[in-house]
Motif scaffolding. Structure first.
Motif, short mmCIF file in Angstrom:
data_model
loop_
_atom_site.label_atom_id
_atom_site.label_comp_id
_atom_site.label_asym_id
_atom_site.label_seq_id
_atom_site.Cartn_x
_atom_site.Cartn_y
_atom_site.Cartn_z
N ALA A 1 27.60 86.16 114.08
CA ALA A 1 27.51 85.20 112.98
C ALA A 1 28.76 85.30 112.12
O ALA A 1 29.31 86.39 111.92
N GLY A 2 29.21 84.16 111.62
CA GLY A 2 30.41 84.16 110.79
C GLY A 2 31.60 84.71 111.55
O GLY A 2 31.92 84.26 112.64
N ASP A 3 32.24 85.75 110.98
CA ASP A 3 33.41 86.36 111.61
C ASP A 3 33.04 87.49 112.57
O ASP A 3 33.94 88.09 113.18
N LEU A 4 31.77 87.79 112.72
CA LEU A 4 31.33 88.93 113.51
C LEU A 4 30.77 88.48 114.86
O LEU A 4 29.90 87.60 114.91
N ASP A 5 31.25 89.09 115.94
CA ASP A 5 30.62 88.85 117.23
C ASP A 5 29.35 89.69 117.33
O ASP A 5 28.97 90.37 116.37
N ALA A 6 28.69 89.64 118.49
CA ALA A 6 27.39 90.30 118.62
C ALA A 6 27.48 91.79 118.35
O ALA A 6 26.64 92.37 117.63
N ARG A 7 28.49 92.47 118.91
CA ARG A 7 28.61 93.91 118.71
C ARG A 7 28.91 94.25 117.25
O ARG A 7 28.30 95.16 116.67
N ALA A 8 29.81 93.51 116.65
CA ALA A 8 30.17 93.78 115.26
C ALA A 8 28.99 93.52 114.33
O ALA A 8 28.79 94.26 113.35
N PHE A 9 28.20 92.48 114.63
CA PHE A 9 27.02 92.20 113.81
C PHE A 9 26.04 93.36 113.87
O PHE A 9 25.52 93.81 112.84
N ALA A 10 25.77 93.87 115.08
CA ALA A 10 24.83 94.97 115.24
C ALA A 10 25.34 96.23 114.54
O ALA A 10 24.57 96.96 113.89
N GLU A 11 26.63 96.50 114.66
CA GLU A 11 27.19 97.69 114.01
C GLU A 11 27.12 97.58 112.49
O GLU A 11 26.86 98.57 111.80
N LYS A 12 27.36 96.39 111.97
CA LYS A 12 27.29 96.19 110.53
C LYS A 12 25.87 96.41 110.01
O LYS A 12 25.66 97.09 108.99
N ALA A 13 24.88 95.86 110.72
CA ALA A 13 23.49 96.05 110.30
C ALA A 13 23.12 97.53 110.34
O ALA A 13 22.46 98.04 109.41
N GLU A 14 23.55 98.23 111.37
CA GLU A 14 23.23 99.65 111.48
C GLU A 14 23.88 100.46 110.36
O GLU A 14 23.27 101.37 109.79
N SER A 15 25.12 100.12 110.02
CA SER A 15 25.81 100.85 108.96
C SER A 15 25.13 100.68 107.61
O SER A 15 25.26 101.54 106.74
N LEU A 16 24.41 99.58 107.45
CA LEU A 16 23.71 99.31 106.19
C LEU A 16 22.28 99.81 106.19
O LEU A 16 21.57 99.65 105.19
N ALA A 17 21.85 100.42 107.30
CA ALA A 17 20.44 100.82 107.45
C ALA A 17 19.53 99.62 107.24
O ALA A 17 18.45 99.73 106.66
N ALA A 18 19.98 98.46 107.72
CA ALA A 18 19.21 97.22 107.61
C ALA A 18 18.65 96.86 108.97
O ALA A 18 19.26 97.12 110.00
N SER A 19 17.47 96.25 108.96
CA SER A 19 16.81 95.84 110.19
C SER A 19 16.47 94.37 110.10
O SER A 19 15.87 93.92 109.11
N PHE A 20 16.88 93.61 111.12
CA PHE A 20 16.58 92.18 111.19
C PHE A 20 15.84 91.90 112.49
O PHE A 20 16.17 92.44 113.54
N ASP A 21 14.85 91.03 112.40
CA ASP A 21 14.10 90.64 113.59
C ASP A 21 13.94 89.13 113.58
O ASP A 21 13.53 88.54 112.56
N PHE A 22 14.25 88.50 114.71
CA PHE A 22 14.17 87.04 114.84
C PHE A 22 13.18 86.73 115.97
O PHE A 22 13.33 87.25 117.08
N ASP A 23 12.21 85.88 115.69
CA ASP A 23 11.18 85.60 116.69
C ASP A 23 10.76 84.13 116.57
O ASP A 23 10.99 83.48 115.55
N VAL A 24 10.12 83.64 117.62
CA VAL A 24 9.65 82.25 117.62
C VAL A 24 8.31 82.20 118.32
O VAL A 24 8.05 82.93 119.28
#
Length: 434
Positions: free
Chosen positions: A77-100
């Motif tokens: 998302a934005g300037d982050l590719d998939a790996r960078a997005f996951a690493e950023k979330a992990e560094s923040l101790a944040a958890s995101f879940d997307f479902d449908v």
């Protein structure tokens, strides 16, 4: 970072159970509404977003588009590719879940109070600036196709798919949200952008929050998070009438044990009789070993390890369903017993002891649902989507207690339809034919 997951799990579990829940209704300056349960004892916040519509918004010929789109929201998302997005979330101790699901896109966020601003900025990028990189599209497509192929060999999935196809035909409810191998292969980046704009819009969003956040803070973050989304999305599909007739449909499949799904039209969540129907189902097949179906099919006759029934009030159709599995040479007997119990309860209702037992269980188990900020935020969103009043959590048990034997008898005669009870069986059942 290996301690982040356990830390969040501990915070989820540490929130004490509460007999009453104090819910605050919050409206942002831009008019976005949310419900909040503030809990400052733990520096942790759970945020739940629901966008009404879900996979039922797939356009003709684009089945699986919404599912694939949602699967890509965390793939950059934005300037982050998939790996960078996951690493950023992990560094923040944040958890995101997307479902449908059939009727909603669900987005869950869990984050520490100290990282709130950064975590929400990352989430905002995911839902307002998804990249839909071609490499990620192909990777997630391959994952979905793997699921589709696996489901094609799973009797439990096959039986549900056949039942849905019979009831709903060409309506989106009539096919799997993943789509088919062919429909998924044909989806383009443009299709995903269109699905995104149609599903994630402000005119269908519901928000629940619980934890260490004030009403003022929540109001401000709602606008930052959601104001850039489209104002309106794809129109909801039309309601569909559910019609069935009594009988059996057999889908041959080479397995030693047959799987069956059974049911007919149900009852809408906003129907005045829904509460009575909910208690009725608890007695028939919704509970544990005390339920009639479990007692008659498993305990007395040993025909199955488990049998259950459940109400399914979808947005465009309401169903009353059940499931059972049994050896090929015993499934016919299990079906006959279920038919008999369905008819008996439709004609005679329940006993006072059964009603009292169901009330005791339902009222005692309800507070246990509020066992953390995450479950509480989830419940708040569900209440809003079901158009329940804000004090529902504090009046729900009283509504259960108010149900009488006469209520159950009247609603049983209305809701249970033995003459429409259709069984779909996947396996090699002996003594059964379509």
């Amino acid at each position: 970072m290996k301690f982040v997951g356990p830390l969040i799990a501990l915070m989820l579990a540490a929130t004490p159970l509460r007999a009453e829940i104090d819910i605050t209704e919050v409206t942002s300056p831009d008019g976005i509404n949310a419900w909040l349960v503030e809990e400052q004892s733990i520096p942790f916040v759970a945020l739940e977003l629901r966008f009404k519509g879900g996979a039922s918004l797939d356009l003709p010929g684009k089945r699986g588009a919404t599912n694939l789109m949602v699967g890509l929201l965390e793939e950059g998302a934005g300037d982050l590719d998939a790996r960078a997005f996951a690493e950023k979330a992990e560094s923040l101790a944040a958890s995101f879940d997307f479902d449908v699901g059939d009727d909603a896109v669900s987005i869950s966020a869990r984050f520490l109070t100290e990282n709130k601003d950064e975590a929400l900025a990352l989430l905002r990028d995911a839902i307002t600036q998804p990249r839909f990189d071609q490499a990620a599209i192909e990777r997630v497509k391959a994952q979905i196709v793997s699921v589709i192929r696996s489901d094609a060999q799973d009797p439990d999935t096959i039986v549900g798919a056949e039942f849905d196809r019979m009831l709903f035909g060409d309506h989106p409810y009539g096919s799997a949200i993943e789509g088919s191998e062919d429909s998924v292969a044909a989806l383009t980046q443009e299709d995903l952008v269109e699905a995104y704009k149609g599903a994630l819009a402000r005119d269908r969003v519901y928000v629940g929050a619980a934890g260490d956040i004030s009403a003022e803070e929540l109001a401000a973050l709602l606008d930052k998070l959601l104001s850039d989304l489209p104002e309106t999305g794809t129109p909801q599909p039309a309601d569909i009438e559910v019609t069935t007739d009594a009988g059996v449909t057999v889908v041959p499949f080479d397995v030693p044990q047959s799987v069956a799904i059974f049911g007919h039209e149900g009852i809408a969540r906003d129907d005045p009789d829904f509460f009575a129907a909910y208690v009725l189902n608890e007695i028939l097949g919704g509970g544990g070993f005390e339920a009639r179906l479990m007692e008659e099919v498993r305990e007395k006759r040993g025909l199955t390890y488990g049998v259950y029934s459940y109400l399914v009030p979808k947005d465009q159709a309401a169903l009353y369903l059940g499931r059972v599995s049994s050896a090929n040479n015993r499934i016919a007997e299990a079906i006959e017993v279920i038919r008999d119990e369905w008819t008996k309860m439709a004609e005679n209702g329940v006993t006072q002891d059964e009603l009292d037992s169901a009330k005791t269980y339902l009222t005692g188990a309800y507070p246990l649902r509020f066992d953390g900020n995450g479950p509480i935020a989830n419940i708040l969103v569900g209440m809003q989507m079901d158009d329940l009043p804000i004090d529902y959590v504090n009046t729900r048990n009283a509504q259960v207690e108010a149900i009488t034997l006469d209520d159950i008898k009247r609603v049983a005669a209305r809701v249970l339809k033995p003459e429409a009870l259709r069984f779909v069986v996947v396996g090699q059942p002996e003594g059964l034919e379509s």
